[in-house]
Design a protein around this motif. Structure first.
Motif, short mmCIF file in Angstrom:
data_model
loop_
_atom_site.label_atom_id
_atom_site.label_comp_id
_atom_site.label_asym_id
_atom_site.label_seq_id
_atom_site.Cartn_x
_atom_site.Cartn_y
_atom_site.Cartn_z
N LEU A 369 0.82 -1.21 0.00
CA LEU A 369 0.00 0.00 0.00
C LEU A 369 0.86 1.27 0.00
CD1 LEU A 369 -2.83 -0.93 2.53
CD2 LEU A 369 -2.85 -1.09 0.05
N ASP A 370 2.09 1.19 -0.55
CA ASP A 370 2.91 2.38 -0.68
C ASP A 370 2.47 3.22 -1.87
OD1 ASP A 370 4.32 1.68 1.50
OD2 ASP A 370 6.12 1.04 0.45
N LEU A 371 1.98 2.56 -2.94
CA LEU A 371 1.55 3.24 -4.15
C LEU A 371 0.13 2.83 -4.50
CD1 LEU A 371 4.77 2.73 -6.33
CD2 LEU A 371 4.10 4.80 -5.11
N ALA A 372 -0.57 3.73 -5.17
CA ALA A 372 -1.94 3.42 -5.59
C ALA A 372 -2.33 4.34 -6.73
CB ALA A 372 -2.92 3.57 -4.43
N ASP A 373 -3.11 3.81 -7.67
CA ASP A 373 -3.69 4.65 -8.71
C ASP A 373 -4.83 5.46 -8.09
OD1 ASP A 373 -2.36 3.67 -11.27
OD2 ASP A 373 -3.04 1.78 -10.40
N ALA A 374 -4.87 6.75 -8.37
CA ALA A 374 -5.90 7.60 -7.76
C ALA A 374 -6.19 8.80 -8.63
CB ALA A 374 -5.46 8.05 -6.37
N PHE A 465 -0.88 7.68 0.29
CA PHE A 465 0.08 6.82 -0.39
C PHE A 465 1.32 7.62 -0.77
CE2 PHE A 465 -4.18 5.24 -1.11
CZ PHE A 465 -4.08 3.90 -0.75
N LEU A 466 2.35 6.90 -1.17
CA LEU A 466 3.63 7.54 -1.47
C LEU A 466 3.48 8.56 -2.60
CD1 LEU A 466 6.40 7.07 -0.13
CD2 LEU A 466 7.03 5.71 -2.14
N ASN A 467 2.70 8.24 -3.60
CA ASN A 467 2.55 9.15 -4.73
C ASN A 467 1.53 10.27 -4.46
OD1 ASN A 467 0.84 6.83 -4.76
ND2 ASN A 467 0.14 7.35 -6.80
N PHE A 511 23.09 31.07 4.99
CA PHE A 511 21.74 30.65 5.35
C PHE A 511 21.76 29.44 6.26
CE2 PHE A 511 22.81 28.45 1.38
CZ PHE A 511 22.54 27.12 1.71
N TYR A 512 20.62 29.29 6.93
CA TYR A 512 20.35 28.11 7.77
C TYR A 512 18.90 27.71 7.55
CZ TYR A 512 19.40 25.28 11.92
OH TYR A 512 19.01 24.27 12.77
N ASP A 513 18.67 26.47 7.14
CA ASP A 513 17.33 25.93 6.96
C ASP A 513 17.07 24.86 8.01
OD1 ASP A 513 16.97 27.48 4.69
OD2 ASP A 513 17.65 25.92 3.32
N GLN A 514 15.97 24.99 8.73
CA GLN A 514 15.56 23.98 9.69
C GLN A 514 14.21 23.41 9.28
OE1 GLN A 514 17.12 22.55 12.67
NE2 GLN A 514 15.50 21.15 11.98
N GLY A 515 14.18 22.12 9.05
CA GLY A 515 12.95 21.51 8.58
C GLY A 515 12.37 20.51 9.56
N TYR A 516 11.10 20.24 9.36
CA TYR A 516 10.40 19.15 10.05
C TYR A 516 9.48 18.50 9.03
CZ TYR A 516 6.78 16.66 12.60
OH TYR A 516 5.90 15.70 13.02
N TYR A 517 9.48 17.16 9.02
CA TYR A 517 8.56 16.46 8.12
C TYR A 517 7.98 15.25 8.82
CZ TYR A 517 11.89 12.65 7.28
OH TYR A 517 12.70 11.57 7.43
N ARG A 518 6.82 14.86 8.32
CA ARG A 518 6.12 13.69 8.84
C ARG A 518 5.55 12.93 7.66
NH1 ARG A 518 3.58 12.14 13.68
NH2 ARG A 518 1.74 10.81 13.38
N SER A 519 5.75 11.62 7.67
CA SER A 519 5.27 10.76 6.58
C SER A 519 4.32 9.72 7.16
CB SER A 519 6.46 10.08 5.89
OG SER A 519 6.02 9.20 4.88
N ASP A 520 3.03 9.84 6.82
CA ASP A 520 2.01 8.96 7.37
C ASP A 520 1.50 8.01 6.28
OD1 ASP A 520 2.09 10.08 9.91
OD2 ASP A 520 0.69 11.66 9.36
#
Length: 575
Positions: A369-374, A465-467, A511-520
């Motif tokens: 279930l990482d990829l799906a047509d949608a 999904f991933l896509n 420069f300084y970039d600080q990121g946060y990410y979440r992958s559900d």
């Protein structure tokens, strides 16, 4: 006679170094009033001492002691002697409405009860006058005047009637473009909403300069001027064309993860932007990017202002993403925007997103279930506020952009999977998303500026999904990482960047970039706090603007090491 005295200077100091003390002589009643005020009793010299006295008198007058005055001043030794009269405060017995219309009353906030048996404060009355005059100027009466009529003063109480004379109504005659710009006055008239026959609006003319600064293809050389003749107003704008048509390319080098011989993978980007076509404000843009081996991005955009002669702007966008051999996503968008004088640009849009799995995709990814047509259909609102002082090289100002979308996503059955595979999935779900970008440029000196920026997006859906996810990383989002290095269902990136300008269109940056990410994902959930640091230069050459950026990134997947550093350089050619 009561005395109030500041501290005198020591006798042993030379005259050039002695300070001057203040000594006030007042009545007993005035002395009690004066105790409520603070002032400096010891000043550097007699000039500063006299200025301090004037400041105190002005403050008293603003607090309704209209007759406050310094009856005499004389300097003896190191002391300035002041005979000060304060007197009694003045008050409104009554301020009546003389001839103010209902519209003026509402816009100015004037109510007779606010000026009945209340202290008379000149500053508040001046503000009331200004509110009335501002309303008149917005309504086509730039020569209006405000005054008090039938004034009676008894026992320090003032009774009067508030009057306004609008004079004559003034309407717009035409808009003239002065300078070398090819921009058509007809386009600017509709963009700025200055229509012939419309009542003259001073605030509209003042706000128009901010709206012109937001256009990338013109430069405002002087503030606008207005000439009045025969109850008509003609507005003159002083504009020059900028080299805004863009043809540029950027080349990037990064280690090829598919090879063990330390060879570099070449990535690239090409942009074509044609702006202000035939002086009508229309623009066309194309972008091609190769972010890694087998992955390609193609973007297109067309903007058509003054749709059918209205202030509305029609926009069409097209985005295509081919992610190696896994999937391809096509995302067209149609939007309608409206510029306001004070509050920026509002847009409504509809977007259609079609993501298909390629035949070479990993079957195991489908089953996980990482990829799906949608297919997704969404509708949204976008708001943009921009008062940056320059479109390309800002040093002062703010930019705010917020977007909300809502719609539905429908899963499409994949022929490579059995029908029973979809029994546990909802084929149709609701989807929401939100994005925001905040930028602030703070001018630190004549040739430097500090940029603070926060950019984030969030996707809300029960089946992600991933896509479906956002892609994060690279020169335009989180520097120090490969383009589209992270998959995220929500993310935020904060930036702190210092720019030292060596010319109007050249600067050095840190420069300084600080990121946060979440992958559900359905089967896994990850998050991280990646960061990027680095510097770069941008300067003009005969061929265009040369850019070089060097960055290091750190995350759970990549250590902070020069081995993984990223170098981007290219030429931005404008014509």
């Amino acid at each position: 006679m009561a005395q109030l005295q500041g501290k005198a200077a020591p006798e042993h100091l030379p005259p050039t170094q002695r300070k001057v003390a203040l000594r006030f002589y007042t009545s007993a009643a005035d002395k009690q009033t004066l105790r409520k005020y603070t002032y400096t009793g010891l000043l550097p010299d007699s000039v500063a001492a006299r200025q301090e006295v004037q400041s105190l008198i002005y403050e008293l007058q603003q607090d309704a002691y209209l007759l406050a005055s310094a009856d005499s001043l004389y300097l003896r030794g190191d002391t300035l002697h002041v005979k000060l009269y304060v007197g009694q405060p003045f008050a409104w017995a009554q301020l009546r409405n003389g001839n103010l219309s209902e519209g003026v009353l509402v816009e100015s906030g004037f109510r007779e009860k606010f000026y009945h048996n209340t202290p008379f404060k000149p500053a508040e009355y001046v503000k009331l006058q200004q509110r009335i005059l501002d309303y008149a100027e917005r309504s086509g009466y730039p020569f209006a005047s405000v005054w008090l009529d039938s004034i009676h003063i008894k026992d320090n109480e003032i009774e009067a009637a508030l009057m306004v004379e609008k004079a004559f109504v003034v309407t717009y005659d035409s808009l003239q473009v002065m300078g070398g710009s090819k921009t058509q006055p007809k386009f600017l008239m509709r963009y700025l909403q200055l229509y012939p026959g419309q009542p003259y609006n001073q605030q509209q003319v003042e706000a128009s300069q901010r709206m012109l600064t937001a256009l990338p293809y013109i430069k405002v050389t002087r503030p606008p001027q207005v000439r009045f003749a025969r109850n008509k107003a003609r507005v003159y704008y002083f504009l020059e064309d900028r080299q805004a048509n863009q043809l540029d390319g950027i080349v990037g080098f990064l280690p090829d993860p598919t090879r063990s011989d330390n060879k570099l993978l070449i990535t690239g980007e090409a942009n074509l932007n044609i702006r202000n076509i035939s002086g009508t404000g229309k623009s066309l843009g194309l972008q091609w990017r190769r972010v890694n081996k087998g992955s390609v991005i193609l973007n297109g955009e067309y903007l058509h202002p003054n749709l059918f002669g209205t202030p509305f702007e029609l926009g069409a966008k097209f985005n295509l993403l081919k992610q190696d051999s896994s999937y391809i996503t096509v995302q067209p968008r149609l939007q309608l925007g409206y510029y306001t004088l004070k509050y920026g640009k509002f847009s409504v849009f509809s977007e259609w997103r079609n993501s298909r799995i390629l035949s070479a995709a990993n079957r195991q990814q489908l089953q996980r279930l990482d990829l799906a047509d949608a297919r997704t259909t969404t509708y949204g609102l976008n708001y943009l506020w921009n008062n940056l002082d320059d479109f390309y090289f800002p040093r002062r100002g703010r930019l705010v952009e917020v977007q909300l979308t809502a719609g539905s996503k429908q899963l499409l059955r994949n022929a490579d999977l059995e029908k029973s595979f979809y029994d546990t999935l909802d084929l149709k779900t609701s989807q929401l998303s939100i994005s925001a970008q905040l930028e602030n440029f703070l001018r630190l000196g004549k040739n430097s500026a500090l940029l603070t920026r926060l950019h984030g997006e969030a996707l809300l859906n029960d089946q992600i999904f991933l896509n479906d996810m956002y892609r994060l990383g690279g020169l335009s989002s989180l520097r120090g990482f490969d383009d589209y290095f992270f998959f995220a269902s929500s993310y935020a990136v904060g930036t702190l960047e210092y720019r030292l300008f060596t010319a109007a269109d050249s600067y050095v940056q840190l420069f300084y970039d600080q990121g946060y990410y979440r992958s559900d994902l359905e089967t896994s959930r990850t998050s991280g706090f990646p960061l990027g640091v680095g510097g770069g230069i941008s300067f003009s050459t005969g061929a265009g603007i040369f850019q070089l950026v060097y960055a290091l990134g750190k995350s759970a997947q990549q250590p902070l090491s020069f081995k993984y550093s990223k170098i981007h350089f290219g030429i931005t050619s404008k014509f």
